[in-house]
Design a protein around this motif. Structure first.
Motif, PDB file in Angstrom:
ATOM      1  N   GLY A  84     -48.129 -28.016 -31.482  1.00 41.10           N
ATOM      2  CA  GLY A  84     -47.717 -26.382 -32.042  1.00 41.10           C
ATOM      3  C   GLY A  84     -47.965 -25.059 -31.358  1.00 41.10           C
ATOM      4  O   GLY A  84     -48.486 -25.442 -30.152  1.00 41.10           O
ATOM      5  N   SER A  85     -47.246 -24.061 -31.281  1.00 42.66           N
ATOM      6  CA  SER A  85     -47.320 -23.370 -29.731  1.00 42.66           C
ATOM      7  C   SER A  85     -48.398 -22.334 -30.121  1.00 42.66           C
ATOM      8  O   SER A  85     -49.470 -22.076 -29.712  1.00 42.66           O
ATOM      9  CB  SER A  85     -46.137 -22.079 -29.735  1.00 42.66           C
ATOM     10  N   ASP A  86     -48.879 -22.643 -31.381  1.00 41.58           N
ATOM     11  CA  ASP A  86     -50.333 -22.185 -31.397  1.00 41.58           C
ATOM     12  C   ASP A  86     -51.552 -23.359 -31.135  1.00 41.58           C
ATOM     13  O   ASP A  86     -52.378 -21.989 -30.216  1.00 41.58           O
ATOM     14  CB  ASP A  86     -50.556 -22.850 -33.103  1.00 41.58           C
ATOM     15  N   ILE A  89     -50.807 -21.390 -26.965  1.00 35.60           N
ATOM     16  CA  ILE A  89     -51.501 -19.996 -27.047  1.00 35.60           C
ATOM     17  C   ILE A  89     -52.759 -20.252 -26.556  1.00 35.60           C
ATOM     18  O   ILE A  89     -53.176 -19.861 -25.546  1.00 35.60           O
ATOM     19  CB  ILE A  89     -50.836 -19.445 -28.486  1.00 35.60           C
ATOM     20  N   PRO A 150     -44.169 -11.591 -28.034  1.00 37.66           N
ATOM     21  CA  PRO A 150     -44.094 -12.205 -28.406  1.00 37.66           C
ATOM     22  C   PRO A 150     -42.418 -11.347 -27.887  1.00 37.66           C
ATOM     23  O   PRO A 150     -42.265 -10.010 -27.818  1.00 37.66           O
ATOM     24  CB  PRO A 150     -44.047 -12.541 -29.797  1.00 37.66           C
ATOM     25  N   ALA A 154     -43.321 -10.282 -32.964  1.00 37.41           N
ATOM     26  CA  ALA A 154     -43.861 -10.884 -34.599  1.00 37.41           C
ATOM     27  C   ALA A 154     -44.238  -9.498 -35.420  1.00 37.41           C
ATOM     28  O   ALA A 154     -45.831  -9.382 -34.321  1.00 37.41           O
ATOM     29  CB  ALA A 154     -43.897 -11.932 -34.682  1.00 37.41           C
ATOM     30  N   ASP A 180     -44.781 -15.174 -25.479  1.00 37.42           N
ATOM     31  CA  ASP A 180     -44.061 -15.981 -26.626  1.00 37.42           C
ATOM     32  C   ASP A 180     -42.746 -16.040 -27.212  1.00 37.42           C
ATOM     33  O   ASP A 180     -42.478 -14.811 -28.265  1.00 37.42           O
ATOM     34  CB  ASP A 180     -45.304 -15.726 -27.527  1.00 37.42           C
ATOM     35  N   ALA A 182     -40.790 -17.349 -29.655  1.00 31.55           N
ATOM     36  CA  ALA A 182     -41.387 -18.744 -30.639  1.00 31.55           C
ATOM     37  C   ALA A 182     -39.595 -18.599 -31.580  1.00 31.55           C
ATOM     38  O   ALA A 182     -39.573 -19.590 -32.241  1.00 31.55           O
ATOM     39  CB  ALA A 182     -42.514 -18.109 -31.965  1.00 31.55           C
ATOM     40  N   TYR A 183     -39.429 -17.017 -31.235  1.00 30.31           N
ATOM     41  CA  TYR A 183     -37.432 -16.941 -31.772  1.00 30.31           C
ATOM     42  C   TYR A 183     -36.827 -16.580 -31.156  1.00 30.31           C
ATOM     43  O   TYR A 183     -35.509 -16.206 -31.875  1.00 30.31           O
ATOM     44  CB  TYR A 183     -37.884 -15.698 -32.791  1.00 30.31           C
ATOM     45  N   THR A 208     -41.609 -22.901 -29.588  1.00 32.47           N
ATOM     46  CA  THR A 208     -41.790 -24.125 -31.007  1.00 32.47           C
ATOM     47  C   THR A 208     -40.249 -24.549 -31.395  1.00 32.47           C
ATOM     48  O   THR A 208     -39.069 -23.820 -30.987  1.00 32.47           O
ATOM     49  CB  THR A 208     -42.841 -23.163 -31.659  1.00 32.47           C
ATOM     50  N   SER A 210     -41.326 -25.403 -34.428  1.00 29.06           N
ATOM     51  CA  SER A 210     -41.235 -24.837 -35.226  1.00 29.06           C
ATOM     52  C   SER A 210     -40.357 -24.441 -36.276  1.00 29.06           C
ATOM     53  O   SER A 210     -40.430 -24.259 -37.353  1.00 29.06           O
ATOM     54  CB  SER A 210     -42.622 -24.234 -35.923  1.00 29.06           C
ATOM     55  N   LYS A 211     -39.128 -23.440 -35.250  1.00 28.92           N
ATOM     56  CA  LYS A 211     -38.230 -22.658 -36.505  1.00 28.92           C
ATOM     57  C   LYS A 211     -37.095 -23.161 -36.225  1.00 28.92           C
ATOM     58  O   LYS A 211     -36.691 -23.860 -36.871  1.00 28.92           O
ATOM     59  CB  LYS A 211     -39.292 -21.119 -35.923  1.00 28.92           C
ATOM     60  N   ARG A 219     -45.390 -30.692 -36.120  1.00 28.05           N
ATOM     61  CA  ARG A 219     -46.268 -29.430 -34.999  1.00 28.05           C
ATOM     62  C   ARG A 219     -46.705 -30.103 -33.546  1.00 28.05           C
ATOM     63  O   ARG A 219     -46.952 -30.603 -32.662  1.00 28.05           O
ATOM     64  CB  ARG A 219     -48.100 -30.017 -35.221  1.00 28.05           C
TER      65      ARG A 219
HETATM   66  C1  LIG Z   1     -44.839 -18.906 -35.375  1.00 30.00           C
HETATM   67  C2  LIG Z   1     -44.905 -18.330 -34.622  1.00 30.00           C
HETATM   68  C3  LIG Z   1     -46.118 -19.300 -33.175  1.00 30.00           C
HETATM   69  C4  LIG Z   1     -46.747 -20.513 -33.824  1.00 30.00           C
HETATM   70  O1  LIG Z   1     -45.337 -21.075 -33.766  1.00 30.00           O
HETATM   71  P1  LIG Z   1     -46.698 -23.539 -34.185  1.00 30.00           P
HETATM   72  O2  LIG Z   1     -45.770 -23.815 -35.255  1.00 30.00           O
HETATM   73  O3  LIG Z   1     -48.008 -22.748 -33.727  1.00 30.00           O
HETATM   74  O4  LIG Z   1     -45.572 -24.041 -33.026  1.00 30.00           O
HETATM   75  C5  LIG Z   1     -45.732 -19.311 -32.122  1.00 30.00           C
HETATM   76  N1  LIG Z   1     -46.015 -17.457 -32.140  1.00 30.00           N
HETATM   77  C6  LIG Z   1     -45.462 -16.853 -33.370  1.00 30.00           C
HETATM   78  C7  LIG Z   1     -45.237 -15.059 -32.447  1.00 30.00           C
HETATM   79  C8  LIG Z   1     -45.228 -17.361 -33.938  1.00 30.00           C
HETATM   80  O5  LIG Z   1     -44.504 -15.905 -34.772  1.00 30.00           O
END
Ligand SMILES: *Cc1c(COP(=O)(O)O)cnc(C)c1O
Length: 355
Positions: A84-86, A89, A150, A154, A180, A182-183, A208, A210-211, A219
């Motif tokens: 995951g990007s968590d 990062i 981001p 977010a 970041d 993510a979106y 990521t 994830s979205k 992940r």
């Molecule tokens: C959802 C989100 C992530 C992390 O997503 P992962 O599921 O860990 O890839 C990272 N940064 C932002 C701003 C997010 O909203």
């Protein structure tokens, strides 16, 4: 407190959105994609031979790294993957934010950044956003040990321009700047700052699966940057845990990123549903900054946000609410399917009528 507890690293953890066990929930609270991943992912999963599980995965996850590199037109040496990007990062914080000077990020932003800074003992300053939840690049022209935000931000959904971000990077040649994204896939083509990589060695772009790629449960996150940055990140990663990406994830992730057509069609559906949701929410008195993500950060004018959150929950519709200064008047509503959004609008009508 027992004496040994003095030696415990004490942290206030990040609070993820609820994952209710109950069935029949309309889940608009964690920005998951309402559509399944590409059929190519299912095929890769079904073809997986579980006898392979006895072997360690490739430590460099090269199959996935190469697929990402090809898709984004960069060298494999410029790609880092993580759980995951968590995870990505978090590794980047550990790798790049070793200065005594504070890392800078907005005060309204992803609420994991301050948690990582705390757990790693990194000094940081949260810079207030300007009116309309905007980032002022001038606020990032001061001594710092790194910058992260981001884009779109977010939980606001606000997109900043590549020009604005370039200003921040150009003003900070002595720091690593992490964007970041993510979106970003929901913001339309050509909005990513990836093209700036050819000019700036100190830029790290994180994305990521994830979205926009419907794979939160698998992940997978990745970073693209200069070869130098990625090398430094890998050195840290291989000093913590060599095998972060498992065999199934590597195969499924590679299949997902190669299916551009499916990816583009589901993203387009979500964007269409989002644009309609803007009209429907406005018609019900909500105000919100224009969202370029897969959620809308909306403030109900007819009832307090906390009340609307509770009433929706009673009706099995989950959205995200933070009882925190500046944002307690807002709900973050993830864009679901058209049916899910229609159920939300109907529930809102009921809630506002009863009030
Ligand atoms: C959802 C989100 C992530 C992390 O997503 P992962 O599921 O860990 O890839 C990272 N940064 C932002 C701003 C997010 O909203």
């Amino acid at each position: 407190m027992a004496a040994w507890e003095n030696n415990v690293r004490k942290v206030v953890p990040y609070t993820p959105g609820e994952q209710p066990k109950e069935s029949g929930i309309i889940k608009l609270n964690t920005n998951e994609n309402p559509y399944p991943p590409s059929p190519a992912v299912k095929a890769a999963y079904d073809a997986f031979d579980n006898a392979e599980m006895r072997l360690y995965p490739a430590p460099d996850a090269s199959e996935l790294v190469d697929a990402i590199a090809e898709t984004y037109g960069v060298n494999s040496s410029q790609v880092f993957v993580g759980v995951g990007s968590d995870d990505v990062i978090s590794m980047a914080f550990m790798t790049f934010f070793g200065s005594e000077k504070p890392v800078l990020f907005p005060d309204i932003t992803y609420s994991f950044y301050d948690v990582w800074a705390e757990v790693y003992g990194i000094p940081y300053v949260q810079v207030p956003l300007k009116k309309g939840f905007r980032i002022d690049p001038g606020d990032y022209v001061r001594p710092n040990g790194g910058i992260i935000f981001p884009n779109p931000n977010a939980p606001t959904g606000v997109l900043e321009s590549t020009d604005m971000i370039e200003t921040v990077i150009a003003e900070n040649p002595d720091s690593v700047v992490i964007i970041d994204e993510a979106y970003i896939d929901f913001a339309g083509k050509g909005k990513s700052v990836l093209p700036l990589l050819s000019k700036y060695e100190n830029l790290l772009v994180v994305q990521t699966f994830s979205k926009s790629r419907s794979m939160a449960g698998m992940r997978i996150g990745f970073a693209i940057g200069s070869e130098k940055l990625i090398k430094y990140m890998n050195d840290v990663k291989f000093s913590v845990n060599s095998y972060t990406m498992n065999r199934v994830t590597i195969k499924c992730g590679a299949a997902a990123v190669r299916d551009t057509e499916y990816f583009e069609s589901t993203v387009a559906k979500i964007v269409k549903t989002r644009e309609n949701a803007k009209k429907e929410l406005a018609a019900r008195g909500f105000t919100f900054p224009d969202s370029q993500s897969n959620f809308i950060f909306a403030s109900p004018t007819k009832l307090p946000a906390g009340k609307v959150f509770e009433e929706l929950k009673k009706r099995k519709i989950y959205v995200r609410y933070w009882d925190k200064p500046v944002i307690r008047d807002h709900l973050r509503i993830t864009i679901g399917t058209d049916d899910e959004m229609n159920a939300l609008f109907k529930a809102l009508d009921e809630i506002f009528k009863e009030a």
